[in-house]
Scaffold this motif. Structure first.
Motif, PDB file in Angstrom:
ATOM      1  N   ASN A  14       0.381 -11.625  -3.750  1.00 44.39           N
ATOM      2  CA  ASN A  14       1.763 -11.469  -4.193  1.00 44.39           C
ATOM      3  C   ASN A  14       2.319 -12.755  -4.817  1.00 44.39           C
ATOM      4  OD1 ASN A  14       1.566  -8.870  -3.365  1.00 44.39           O
ATOM      5  ND2 ASN A  14       2.968  -9.027  -1.624  1.00 44.39           N
ATOM      6  N   ALA A  15       1.753 -13.913  -4.438  1.00 46.42           N
ATOM      7  CA  ALA A  15       2.106 -15.155  -5.139  1.00 46.42           C
ATOM      8  C   ALA A  15       1.595 -15.097  -6.573  1.00 46.42           C
ATOM      9  CB  ALA A  15       1.522 -16.361  -4.403  1.00 46.42           C
TER      10      ALA A  15
ATOM     11  N   LYS B 181      15.784  -8.309  -3.628  1.00 47.92           N
ATOM     12  CA  LYS B 181      15.213  -7.083  -3.040  1.00 47.92           C
ATOM     13  C   LYS B 181      13.739  -6.937  -3.411  1.00 47.92           C
ATOM     14  CE  LYS B 181      17.345  -4.343  -0.949  1.00 47.92           C
ATOM     15  NZ  LYS B 181      17.603  -4.337   0.542  1.00 47.92           N
TER      16      LYS B 181
ATOM     17  N   TYR C  36      11.698  -9.468  -3.796  1.00 52.73           N
ATOM     18  CA  TYR C  36      11.035 -10.373  -2.835  1.00 52.73           C
ATOM     19  C   TYR C  36      10.895  -9.672  -1.476  1.00 52.73           C
ATOM     20  CZ  TYR C  36      12.277 -14.263  -6.046  1.00 52.73           C
ATOM     21  OH  TYR C  36      12.408 -15.099  -7.118  1.00 52.73           O
ATOM     22  N   GLU C  37      11.971  -9.015  -1.063  1.00 52.14           N
ATOM     23  CA  GLU C  37      11.948  -8.321   0.230  1.00 52.14           C
ATOM     24  C   GLU C  37      10.762  -7.355   0.317  1.00 52.14           C
ATOM     25  OE1 GLU C  37      15.755  -6.457   1.622  1.00 52.14           O
ATOM     26  OE2 GLU C  37      14.500  -4.696   1.897  1.00 52.14           O
TER      27      GLU C  37
ATOM     28  N   LEU D  63       7.995  -7.429  -1.413  1.00 52.06           N
ATOM     29  CA  LEU D  63       6.716  -8.143  -1.439  1.00 52.06           C
ATOM     30  C   LEU D  63       6.342  -8.633  -0.039  1.00 52.06           C
ATOM     31  CD1 LEU D  63       6.943 -10.288  -4.734  1.00 52.06           C
ATOM     32  CD2 LEU D  63       5.866  -8.058  -4.402  1.00 52.06           C
ATOM     33  N   PHE D  64       7.326  -9.121   0.712  1.00 45.28           N
ATOM     34  CA  PHE D  64       7.017  -9.569   2.077  1.00 45.28           C
ATOM     35  C   PHE D  64       6.825  -8.380   3.013  1.00 45.28           C
ATOM     36  CE2 PHE D  64       8.893 -13.414   0.235  1.00 45.28           C
ATOM     37  CZ  PHE D  64       7.858 -14.301   0.510  1.00 45.28           C
ATOM     38  N   PHE D  65       7.613  -7.336   2.811  1.00 41.39           N
ATOM     39  CA  PHE D  65       7.410  -6.096   3.576  1.00 41.39           C
ATOM     40  C   PHE D  65       5.971  -5.617   3.409  1.00 41.39           C
ATOM     41  CE2 PHE D  65       7.066  -1.467   3.200  1.00 41.39           C
ATOM     42  CZ  PHE D  65       7.569  -1.025   4.419  1.00 41.39           C
TER      43      PHE D  65
ATOM     44  N   GLN E 281       3.215  -7.246   2.755  1.00 38.81           N
ATOM     45  CA  GLN E 281       2.200  -8.049   3.438  1.00 38.81           C
ATOM     46  C   GLN E 281       2.356  -8.039   4.956  1.00 38.81           C
ATOM     47  OE1 GLN E 281      -0.635 -10.320   1.957  1.00 38.81           O
ATOM     48  NE2 GLN E 281      -0.366  -8.322   1.040  1.00 38.81           N
ATOM     49  N   TYR E 282       3.574  -7.792   5.437  1.00 35.41           N
ATOM     50  CA  TYR E 282       3.800  -7.866   6.893  1.00 35.41           C
ATOM     51  C   TYR E 282       3.803  -6.496   7.567  1.00 35.41           C
ATOM     52  CZ  TYR E 282       5.453  -9.759  11.306  1.00 35.41           C
ATOM     53  OH  TYR E 282       5.543 -10.130  12.624  1.00 35.41           O
ATOM     54  N   SER E 283       4.389  -5.512   6.933  1.00 39.36           N
ATOM     55  CA  SER E 283       4.611  -4.214   7.594  1.00 39.36           C
ATOM     56  C   SER E 283       3.790  -3.066   7.017  1.00 39.36           C
ATOM     57  CB  SER E 283       6.108  -3.831   7.508  1.00 39.36           C
ATOM     58  OG  SER E 283       6.910  -4.761   8.197  1.00 39.36           O
TER      59      SER E 283
ATOM     60  N   GLU F 203       0.473  -3.612   4.579  1.00 44.14           N
ATOM     61  CA  GLU F 203      -0.936  -3.941   4.363  1.00 44.14           C
ATOM     62  C   GLU F 203      -1.732  -4.057   5.661  1.00 44.14           C
ATOM     63  OE1 GLU F 203      -4.373  -6.557   3.033  1.00 44.14           O
ATOM     64  OE2 GLU F 203      -3.115  -6.470   4.809  1.00 44.14           O
TER      65      GLU F 203
END
Lengths: 202, 202
Positions: free
Chosen positions: B68-69, B90, B92-93, B95-97, B99-101, B103
């Motif tokens: 995602n980077a 949003k 960005y939100e 993208l982190f979602f 990888q964390y919740s 993938e």
């Protein structure tokens, strides 16, 4: 004024509080007791369907989830984000590394051991996650042996994101003895202008 | 020319290949067989100390990890990143979602079931991770019931990031029957200009 829904001992919740402070933005803090399930109530799920803190409410009422998304949003236009495209990309790299390869191990073990009273119940999983946490610390040690901050010579959002749970890793049983560059960096981050200790409240 | 070290069936590796293609950037693909440990050899660890693919090497030889980077770096200056600050936040939100919740549940279960032959060995963990994968799909369904793309009216990097493993979720045993808005969105993403199917190679 911004409103930040957070849980005081959470490193993820400290991140946006720290950045709001560093940017001189006043905000209201609303404590959410995650151990009592307060982040999964119907009212809270209406704010964040993913049922997690932190949750940032902007002055106009719109909401934003994901701590590192908040860092990127609140840091825009500041020196916390490198102007060089490659350094900026490396900062993004660390933000995703933090959420994928660091937080699920170091923060989760700390939470089970220190806050949730699950050291026994999660014993085997803690062994596995501890090994992965040390692997993440090894990646940081290597980078911080080469530069004072994670992305070169100056502090960026990456340092805030990784400081959050690295400095409390010992609360989850991690020893930083073999990570001297990480230890020096932890000290260095506390001297950065705008730094406030964790927990921000409480 | 860019060089992308990747593993063909990996959604994380498809993301930067897709974005390089969409930006009209020619690149070289180097296949890394993660099942044979090729991402953990000394040579590869010198490129990415975290021992993962994808790994992007820029034309000047410098490297970047974290899919995602790569999306954020390769997408800079394009319509894949919203110009509105809140919509960008949003994005960005999500993208982190992802990888964390998303993938760690949907991609990991698919990998165990389809690629690593661990459906039996990981049986109990697959049950737990499948539940969390469905929770992530639920968050997406809710958002995609309200707008055609994850961040409003136009495709962004968030759609690329979430498409990667959502469209192959059935390979891990997930049913999308109860997620009609997700299914319509999957079709919609394939019609976006610059889209290329996964796997990019192979």
């Amino acid at each position: 004024m911004h409103t930040l829904y957070g849980n005081a001992p959470s490193g993820n919740c400290w991140k946006p509080a720290m950045m709001l402070h560093a940017r001189g933005l006043p905000f209201r803090w609303i404590e959410v007791d995650i151990l009592k399930g307060e982040s999964r109530t119907p009212g809270f799920l209406a704010l964040n369907p993913n049922g997690r803190v932190p949750l940032l409410q902007l002055p106009d009422g719109r909401t934003l989830a994901e701590s590192n998304a908040m860092l990127l949003h609140l840091g825009e236009g500041s020196a916390w984000i490198p102007s060089d495209a490659y350094l900026r990309a490396k900062m993004y790299e660390w933000l995703f590394f933090e959420q994928y390869s660091h937080e699920p191990y170091i923060a989760t073990v700390r939470f089970w051991v220190k806050h949730a009273g699950k050291a026994e119940e999660k014993k085997q999983e803690i062994v596995e996650r501890t090994a992965r946490g040390y692997a993440a610390l090894g990646v940081m040690e290597r980078a911080l042996g080469a530069s004072p901050f994670l992305v070169g010579e100056r502090p960026t959002l990456a340092d805030i994101a990784l400081y959050a749970y690295t400095h409390v890793a010992p609360e989850g049983g991690f020893s930083l003895d073999d990570y001297p560059a990480v230890r020096r960096w932890l000290d260095r981050v506390t001297s950065v202008q705008g730094f406030v200790p964790m927990p921000f409240f409480g």
